[in-house]
Design an enzyme around this catalytic site. Sequence first.
Site, short mmCIF file in Angstrom:
data_model
loop_
_atom_site.label_atom_id
_atom_site.label_comp_id
_atom_site.label_asym_id
_atom_site.label_seq_id
_atom_site.Cartn_x
_atom_site.Cartn_y
_atom_site.Cartn_z
CD GLN A 166 -0.01 -2.52 4.01
OE1 GLN A 166 0.82 -1.95 3.32
NE2 GLN A 166 -1.18 -1.94 4.33
CG ASN A 206 -9.85 -1.35 1.72
OD1 ASN A 206 -9.62 -2.53 1.95
ND2 ASN A 206 -9.51 -0.38 2.56
CD GLU A 207 -10.51 -1.85 6.49
OE1 GLU A 207 -10.41 -0.72 7.00
OE2 GLU A 207 -9.90 -2.85 6.94
CD GLU A 223 -6.42 -4.47 4.57
OE1 GLU A 223 -6.31 -4.02 5.74
OE2 GLU A 223 -6.81 -3.78 3.61
CD GLU A 276 -2.93 1.00 2.41
OE1 GLU A 276 -2.90 0.01 3.17
OE2 GLU A 276 -3.82 1.87 2.44
CE1 TYR A 304 -3.87 -5.73 9.41
CE2 TYR A 304 -6.12 -4.94 9.18
CZ TYR A 304 -4.85 -5.10 8.67
OH TYR A 304 -4.54 -4.64 7.41
O1 AHR Z 1 -3.25 -2.43 6.40
C1 AHR Z 1 -3.46 -1.17 6.95
C2 AHR Z 1 -4.90 -0.71 6.82
O2 AHR Z 1 -5.72 -1.54 7.57
C3 AHR Z 1 -5.50 -0.78 5.44
O3 AHR Z 1 -5.20 0.35 4.68
C4 AHR Z 1 -6.97 -0.82 5.73
O4 AHR Z 1 -7.70 -1.50 4.73
C5 AHR Z 1 -7.05 -1.51 7.09
O5 AHR Z 1 -7.83 -0.81 7.96
#
Ligand code: AHR
Length: 516
Positions: free
Chosen positions: A370, A195-196, A322, A48, A265
């Site tokens: 990432q 995205n999101e 992600e 990113e 996450y």
């Molecule tokens: O990976 C970092 C961020 O986490 C990404 O930009 C977003 O999609 C998520 O909230």
Amino acid sequence: MKFKSLLRAIGIALTITSTSSMAEVSVSLDTDNTGAVINKNIYGQFMEHLGRGIYEGVWVGPESDIPNTNGYRDDVLQALKDLQVPLLRWPGGCFADEYHWEDGIGPNAERKRTVNTTWGGVIDDNSFGTHEFMNLAEMLGADAYVNGNLGTGSPKEMAQWVEYMTSDSESSLANLRRENGRDKPWRLHFFAIGNETWGCGGSMDADYYVDLYKHYATFIKTPANNKPTLIASGGTDFRTDYTEALMSMESYWSYNKGAISHHYYTLPTSDWSKKGSALNFPESEWASTMSRTLKIEDILKTNIEIMDKYDPDEEIGFYLDEWGTWYDVTEGDPGFLYQQNSLRDAVVAALNLNIYHKYAKRVQMTIIAQMVNVLQAMILTDKEKMLLTPTYHVFRMHIPFQDATYVPIELDGNETYGQGEHQVPKINASAARGKDGKLWITLVNVDPNNDEVINLGSAYKRITGEILTAETMDAHNTFKDPNAVRPTSFEVSPAENGELVITLPPKAIIVAQLTE
Ligand code: AHR
């Protein structure tokens, strides 16, 4: 313990045989009843426009003093080739919904300078754009996954971007691509519509997004031989409203296949305002990180149940595009999400991958966040210096699992490790039949303090592979000592009674071949 003595310790540990008096975990593989193919894209990577994730991390430009090939730094390029990266996602993330592709094409001097309002407010000179990304994916032999801008773009802008990348016609956009140095279209494997969208991508409700998705997707047109799989932006964590709403577009799915994305996450504390430290953490945060990682299994199960209701033939993919650890930043601008990567991250990665193998039929893509210098990275750089993280080693060790066929595995006698409410099975495992016909196994000892004896039975002549471990929970590589944590080889033969028994050291990961 010095590295050499650690190696000795591992060597000794791995030759312990079944005469050990410790309790054993018996592992059995059901090789007659194999499961789904583990899509190579479960090992996907993400880059990113965020911090030093692309600029410095991958792209230094052809004029840089850092050795590079056409602007891509050589050391990182080689490391990515060695990793056999199957899939690359770009340009975000949250950044995708403020990215205008025309800013990043054409002669460098004429490219726009834009503010990255999502990550750190820095100026992006757009020297890394569509050509630089698509060429990189091609060089690596990776599938290209481009994330479209729904939030601040338009259906026209999105449709034209796809035309620019994929058209083989004489259209003005295809000819513009040619003028910019690329004759043939690139192969575009995946394209995401936003995205999101529940958050940084537009703070939408699921039902509102469903209509937008159909609207934008209708205008994505490509030659028949270059159709990307379209990805709908889905939910996060335990949310299922997006999966439910997207799956209920039944008439749409009946003539358009595609996939739903989801994000999860791992935070040691589960508190976004104080997530926990990447290094020097207490054992309680080792345990909480492990148990929060394993929660992904419930998330997958719940979403898959919803999808099965609407799509029993499993034609729509569930992509966890992600995932990974997210700690308080280790150093630098808080908006750059730079964190160190330790043995704990390696164990987290191995646990995640084992779960994804199990649900491989529906989960055909997962992407760690990432690739370089951001969150749970494979690679860290400091100007001209580069290191491979423990997570990199786990991904490299797992290459035989890419496109392998899942083999069901059972563990008997597996005890629990934990602290307080965070209790997890001590041993975590997965097996697969590789494309090469070989039988592969991964074993993870989550317990940071105690060995575990593993009995693989008497069906095998040998186990040969690599082990990753270290003395401390937060052992990590630094630019001064880039090989502090790295895998070593091992081989163990059966004991006299024919049983193959190994002792897995604390906080260790094995990826190995079982010789039948
Ligand atoms: O990976 C970092 C961020 O986490 C990404 O930009 C977003 O999609 C998520 O909230």
